[in-house]
Design a protein around this motif. Structure first.
Motif, mmCIF file in Angstrom:
data_model
loop_
_atom_site.group_PDB
_atom_site.id
_atom_site.type_symbol
_atom_site.label_atom_id
_atom_site.label_comp_id
_atom_site.label_asym_id
_atom_site.label_seq_id
_atom_site.Cartn_x
_atom_site.Cartn_y
_atom_site.Cartn_z
ATOM 1 N N SER A 135 0.827 -1.202 0.000
ATOM 2 C CA SER A 135 0.000 0.000 0.000
ATOM 3 C C SER A 135 0.866 1.259 0.000
ATOM 4 N N SER A 136 2.029 1.194 0.623
ATOM 5 C CA SER A 136 2.895 2.384 0.716
ATOM 6 C C SER A 136 3.581 2.699 -0.613
ATOM 7 N N TRP A 137 3.574 1.747 -1.553
ATOM 8 C CA TRP A 137 4.267 1.986 -2.827
ATOM 9 C C TRP A 137 3.652 3.151 -3.595
ATOM 10 N N ASP A 138 2.349 3.328 -3.479
ATOM 11 C CA ASP A 138 1.689 4.434 -4.188
ATOM 12 C C ASP A 138 2.280 5.765 -3.734
ATOM 13 N N THR A 139 2.311 5.960 -2.413
ATOM 14 C CA THR A 139 2.885 7.180 -1.848
ATOM 15 C C THR A 139 4.375 7.279 -2.196
ATOM 16 N N ALA A 140 5.085 6.168 -2.040
ATOM 17 C CA ALA A 140 6.537 6.184 -2.236
ATOM 18 C C ALA A 140 6.904 6.538 -3.676
ATOM 19 N N LEU A 141 6.143 6.022 -4.644
ATOM 20 C CA LEU A 141 6.471 6.295 -6.043
ATOM 21 C C LEU A 141 6.163 7.739 -6.434
ATOM 22 N N SER A 171 10.958 7.680 -2.893
ATOM 23 C CA SER A 171 11.207 6.664 -3.897
ATOM 24 C C SER A 171 12.682 6.251 -3.881
ATOM 25 N N SER A 172 13.588 7.219 -3.737
ATOM 26 C CA SER A 172 15.027 6.898 -3.644
ATOM 27 C C SER A 172 15.304 6.114 -2.375
ATOM 28 N N ASP A 173 14.620 6.493 -1.320
ATOM 29 C CA ASP A 173 14.786 5.801 -0.053
ATOM 30 C C ASP A 173 14.355 4.330 -0.193
ATOM 31 N N TYR A 174 13.245 4.093 -0.874
ATOM 32 C CA TYR A 174 12.786 2.719 -1.101
ATOM 33 C C TYR A 174 13.787 1.973 -1.981
ATOM 34 N N ALA A 175 14.292 2.650 -3.010
ATOM 35 C CA ALA A 175 15.275 1.996 -3.895
ATOM 36 C C ALA A 175 16.489 1.570 -3.072
ATOM 37 N N ARG A 176 16.921 2.432 -2.136
ATOM 38 C CA ARG A 176 18.067 2.084 -1.279
ATOM 39 C C ARG A 176 17.749 0.890 -0.384
ATOM 40 N N LYS A 177 16.544 0.884 0.175
ATOM 41 C CA LYS A 177 16.137 -0.246 1.038
ATOM 42 C C LYS A 177 16.167 -1.559 0.242
ATOM 43 N N TYR A 178 15.605 -1.535 -0.975
ATOM 44 C CA TYR A 178 15.572 -2.771 -1.757
ATOM 45 C C TYR A 178 16.978 -3.169 -2.181
ATOM 46 N N ALA A 179 17.841 -2.181 -2.446
ATOM 47 C CA ALA A 179 19.226 -2.503 -2.799
ATOM 48 C C ALA A 179 19.928 -3.139 -1.595
ATOM 49 N N ALA A 180 19.642 -2.626 -0.389
ATOM 50 C CA ALA A 180 20.236 -3.203 0.818
ATOM 51 C C ALA A 180 19.727 -4.640 1.011
ATOM 52 N N GLY A 181 18.447 -4.855 0.729
ATOM 53 C CA GLY A 181 17.875 -6.213 0.824
ATOM 54 C C GLY A 181 18.568 -7.153 -0.158
ATOM 55 N N ARG A 182 18.809 -6.663 -1.371
ATOM 56 C CA ARG A 182 19.511 -7.488 -2.375
ATOM 57 C C ARG A 182 20.930 -7.796 -1.921
ATOM 58 N N HIS A 183 21.547 -6.811 -1.290
ATOM 59 C CA HIS A 183 22.917 -7.016 -0.824
ATOM 60 C C HIS A 183 22.961 -8.154 0.209
ATOM 61 N N ARG A 184 21.975 -8.149 1.111
ATOM 62 C CA ARG A 184 21.932 -9.220 2.116
ATOM 63 C C ARG A 184 21.673 -10.579 1.457
ATOM 64 N N LEU A 185 20.789 -10.586 0.463
ATOM 65 C CA LEU A 185 20.520 -11.848 -0.244
ATOM 66 C C LEU A 185 21.767 -12.299 -1.007
ATOM 67 N N ARG A 186 22.482 -11.332 -1.582
ATOM 68 C CA ARG A 186 23.663 -11.666 -2.377
ATOM 69 C C ARG A 186 24.713 -12.374 -1.524
ATOM 70 N N GLU A 187 24.870 -11.909 -0.278
ATOM 71 C CA GLU A 187 25.840 -12.555 0.616
ATOM 72 C C GLU A 187 25.463 -14.010 0.856
ATOM 73 N N ARG A 188 24.157 -14.244 0.987
ATOM 74 C CA ARG A 188 23.716 -15.631 1.218
ATOM 75 C C ARG A 188 23.870 -16.482 -0.048
ATOM 76 N N VAL A 189 23.611 -15.858 -1.187
ATOM 77 C CA VAL A 189 23.816 -16.569 -2.459
ATOM 78 C C VAL A 189 25.294 -16.957 -2.579
ATOM 79 N N ALA A 190 26.180 -15.992 -2.284
ATOM 80 C CA ALA A 190 27.623 -16.258 -2.416
ATOM 81 C C ALA A 190 28.052 -17.367 -1.449
ATOM 82 N N ALA A 191 27.493 -17.348 -0.236
ATOM 83 C CA ALA A 191 27.838 -18.386 0.744
ATOM 84 C C ALA A 191 27.361 -19.752 0.250
ATOM 85 N N ALA A 192 26.158 -19.796 -0.348
ATOM 86 C CA ALA A 192 25.641 -21.063 -0.872
ATOM 87 C C ALA A 192 26.497 -21.537 -2.054
ATOM 88 N N GLN A 193 27.018 -20.596 -2.824
ATOM 89 C CA GLN A 193 27.904 -20.974 -3.941
ATOM 90 C C GLN A 193 29.203 -21.566 -3.392
#
Lengths: 198, 198
Positions: free
Chosen positions: B107-113, B119-141
């Protein structure tokens, strides 16, 4: 000069265009009679003739969104897996027009989730979208381009993948330019393909 | 009786709870001082003490959403691919609490976009989320549980997949009960795994 039916329809089209432009920049959160009037350089009074209430304005906005989505150009570059890829590419924000539409769709989720009837309507639309993807998955399976497996599950997963990619791309267009979106989609489709025999 | 600091903080907590409940049922589109006041059985006048403007109310709502997301319980059931699966399960609406949070995020995406800074703040949050996932992907590799390949691309794709699954599940909880969401996630993770040698 007497107003003709043509004038009236041209005016309605102008109003719809203005609603679309407001949605594309400010979303449903910013959709007000005042904003549409400013976009049209008209008075709010004129707008109340078209939209007596805020609900009527929102209903019109949802209607434009639906009609534009139904009538958007579609890719038809091949059969089987290519047709599945075409359908998924049609969803992604790869052009400015597709970006506006997607931005408005995502923005409409807030309103849609708050109203049970609208929410059911959206659930039906997404189910219909999955059904169309499922047919393409099944056709790709028949051609041996995708391995056997429940086509409904594969369609659900592919739909989830592109929807999430839409959201990521809207928030971070710099990180998700069109070529990156296509690359990620092609990676995804590649994981679905059976490996060729060793 | 004099009001104590404790009273004041308890009151603030009540107000935050009421804002959360309004968001969970009506989204940002339905977030008004009047709705929060009704939820609290208080007057709108009392609420203007906390939120002098609509913007202050929206800012508070985004802040609660952020804090609740940061402090939510996380799964820690293993390393490598299991840790990646844990992180993705943590995002999905598998419980009523996670459903409310996700519904409020979407629901917050409407306001955020609509607001460039947000919107930049959300982009940063999602990039940080990807960074955390990337570390786990690398560990699994490193553990040989995932094949080699750009971990950033795999993380982006996994994030897109779960975000889209969140949206599908919110609109159609009957078609996406928790076990279906987990099944689709496990199918997805299975496609990433290298096939065992023939």
């Amino acid at each position: 000069m007497p107003r003709t039916k043509g004038d009236h329809e041209a005016r309605r089209r102008d109003v719809s265009e203005a609603v679309w432009r407001v949605l594309a920049t400010r979303g449903f959160a910013g959709l007000t009679l005042r904003a549409v009037a400013a976009e049209l350089s008209a008075t709010t009074g004129l707008l109340t003739h078209y939209f007596p209430t805020k609900q009527a304005l929102v209903a019109h906005a949802l209607d434009i969104l639906e009609r534009r989505t139904m009538s958007r150009p579609r890719r038809h570059t091949g059969e089987g897996l290519t047709a599945l890829r075409d359908a998924l590419l049609d969803i992604l924000p790869l052009t400015p027009e597709a970006t506006d539409s997607n931005r408005i769709w995502v923005s409409s989720w807030d309103t849609a989730l708050s109203e049970p009837d609208l929410s059911s309507d959206y659930a039906r639309k997404y189910a219909a979208g999955r059904h169309r993807l499922r047919e393409r998955v099944a056709a790709a399976q028949e051609l041996g381009e995708l391995p056997p497996g429940d086509p409904e599950r594969i369609a659900s997963a592919a739909q989830a993948f592109v929807l999430g990619l839409v959201v990521q791309s809207l928030f971070d267009p710099a990180a998700y330019p069109p070529e990156r979106q296509v690359e990620l989609l092609d990676d995804y489709l590649a994981t679905l393909r059976p490996l060729s025999p060793a």
